[in-house]
Design a protein around this motif. Sequence first.
Motif, PDB file in Angstrom:
ATOM      1  N   LEU A  35       7.834   4.771   2.501  1.00 18.52           N
ATOM      2  CA  LEU A  35       5.590   4.404   1.953  1.00 18.52           C
ATOM      3  C   LEU A  35       4.946   4.931   2.946  1.00 18.52           C
ATOM      4  O   LEU A  35       3.985   5.376   2.840  1.00 18.52           O
ATOM      5  CB  LEU A  35       5.976   2.932   1.831  1.00 18.52           C
ATOM      6  CG  LEU A  35       4.600   2.954   0.598  1.00 18.52           C
ATOM      7  CD1 LEU A  35       4.542   3.529  -0.350  1.00 18.52           C
ATOM      8  CD2 LEU A  35       4.569   1.250   1.502  1.00 18.52           C
ATOM      9  N   SER A  36       5.231   4.749   4.314  1.00 19.65           N
ATOM     10  CA  SER A  36       3.654   5.331   5.268  1.00 19.65           C
ATOM     11  C   SER A  36       3.729   6.685   5.103  1.00 19.65           C
ATOM     12  O   SER A  36       3.019   7.544   4.926  1.00 19.65           O
ATOM     13  CB  SER A  36       4.630   4.662   6.644  1.00 19.65           C
ATOM     14  OG  SER A  36       4.126   4.182   6.594  1.00 19.65           O
ATOM     15  N   LEU A  37       5.254   8.170   4.560  1.00 24.96           N
ATOM     16  CA  LEU A  37       5.367   9.288   4.364  1.00 24.96           C
ATOM     17  C   LEU A  37       4.204   9.428   3.139  1.00 24.96           C
ATOM     18  O   LEU A  37       3.241  11.063   3.165  1.00 24.96           O
ATOM     19  CB  LEU A  37       6.636   9.868   4.499  1.00 24.96           C
ATOM     20  CG  LEU A  37       7.090   9.929   6.032  1.00 24.96           C
ATOM     21  CD1 LEU A  37       8.621  10.177   5.659  1.00 24.96           C
ATOM     22  CD2 LEU A  37       7.090  10.862   7.159  1.00 24.96           C
ATOM     23  N   ILE A  38       4.757   8.778   2.358  1.00 29.62           N
ATOM     24  CA  ILE A  38       3.832   9.019   1.125  1.00 29.62           C
ATOM     25  C   ILE A  38       2.666   8.366   1.330  1.00 29.62           C
ATOM     26  O   ILE A  38       1.867   9.138   0.841  1.00 29.62           O
ATOM     27  CB  ILE A  38       4.824   8.005  -0.165  1.00 29.62           C
ATOM     28  CG1 ILE A  38       5.703   8.481  -0.241  1.00 29.62           C
ATOM     29  CG2 ILE A  38       3.664   8.340  -1.417  1.00 29.62           C
ATOM     30  CD1 ILE A  38       6.367   8.021  -1.379  1.00 29.62           C
ATOM     31  N   ILE A  39       2.205   7.763   1.934  1.00 31.13           N
ATOM     32  CA  ILE A  39       0.231   7.560   1.935  1.00 31.13           C
ATOM     33  C   ILE A  39       0.225   8.535   2.687  1.00 31.13           C
ATOM     34  O   ILE A  39      -0.968   9.112   2.434  1.00 31.13           O
ATOM     35  CB  ILE A  39       0.302   6.101   2.018  1.00 31.13           C
ATOM     36  CG1 ILE A  39       0.698   5.055   1.279  1.00 31.13           C
ATOM     37  CG2 ILE A  39      -1.146   5.637   2.622  1.00 31.13           C
ATOM     38  CD1 ILE A  39       0.980   3.470   2.182  1.00 31.13           C
ATOM     39  N   SER A  40       0.657   8.450   4.109  1.00 28.70           N
ATOM     40  CA  SER A  40      -0.125  10.021   4.982  1.00 28.70           C
ATOM     41  C   SER A  40      -0.209  11.344   4.026  1.00 28.70           C
ATOM     42  O   SER A  40      -1.381  11.958   3.977  1.00 28.70           O
ATOM     43  CB  SER A  40       0.912  10.242   6.103  1.00 28.70           C
ATOM     44  OG  SER A  40       2.147  10.884   5.798  1.00 28.70           O
TER      45      SER A  40
END
Length: 313
Positions: free
Chosen positions: A87-92
């Motif tokens: 989720l952090s990778l996608i948001i970034s």
Amino acid sequence: MNFVVRRMFTFFLTLIFVVFLSFCAFRIIPGNPALAILGTEATPAQLEALNKKLGADKPLIEQFGSWMINVLHFDFGESLRFSEPVLSLIISRSSVTFSLAIIALIITVVTAIPLGMLAAKSKGKTMDFLISIITQIGLSVPSFWSGILLILIFGFTLNWFSAGGYVPWSKSPFLALRSLFLPSLAIAIPQIAIVVRYLRTTIIEQLNEDYVRTAYSKGLKESTIYFKHVLKNALIPVVTVVGMNFGEILAGSLVIEQVFTLPGFGSLLVSAIGSRDYPLIQGMVLIIAFLVVLVNLIVDLTYRWLDPKMELK
């Protein structure tokens, strides 16, 4: 109310079906994520232990069920390649791809509606012929080739816009828009051509309807008839076309990101597929499918709002 409930039910059913199909597809294709992580020198015991840790030894339905339960708790798992929460990778990376799609959609609507109206009003005249030629070219040229031409002309030759790279919105909104305008335009060009041709046809059809002749006989002004009645009715099917094209716009942004070296979903998805990073692939597919289905839901509701008398089933 029943209409909204039916559409919401269809929304969730479609989303689950698409995600399940992609979940299965990426496990059918050749490749072992454990082997990609540990390398070719890994022993069978090490591969088996890692597959067990990843849950790859469980039945497919059980894997999907466990993953969906975690997703409901906003836990998309951890990327096998980057060792970071999915989720952090996608948001970034989301700001780049979503910005591209939104700007491309705005360019499409703002450009296509006036051109479609102009083409319909000048039917059979020189302007209509010129717009027809331009839209035909727009449909024929692939987005990635349009992007390369835009870079050569406006990036290197005229130096009006950035030829590649990305400036975050938080750093400078102006520079961010400058870096995203050309790739957004490359994505929008074929969509503009589609909407222009579709709008031209629907406006011409509406001008031949009985209610237009009735309006003229009542002495209404041409501008009132054209904008208040004809255009409103012509936009109803166009809204559907624009909504359906959102998926193509989002898919086009994944390709254009490679041309303009933008750090969005495109490079992340290519990297995830190449390394068989299932958690990351599943998370990205879920987000993309959610957006496409959500836009289609909004289109259906807008369609209903524009024409309340129409029963959509």
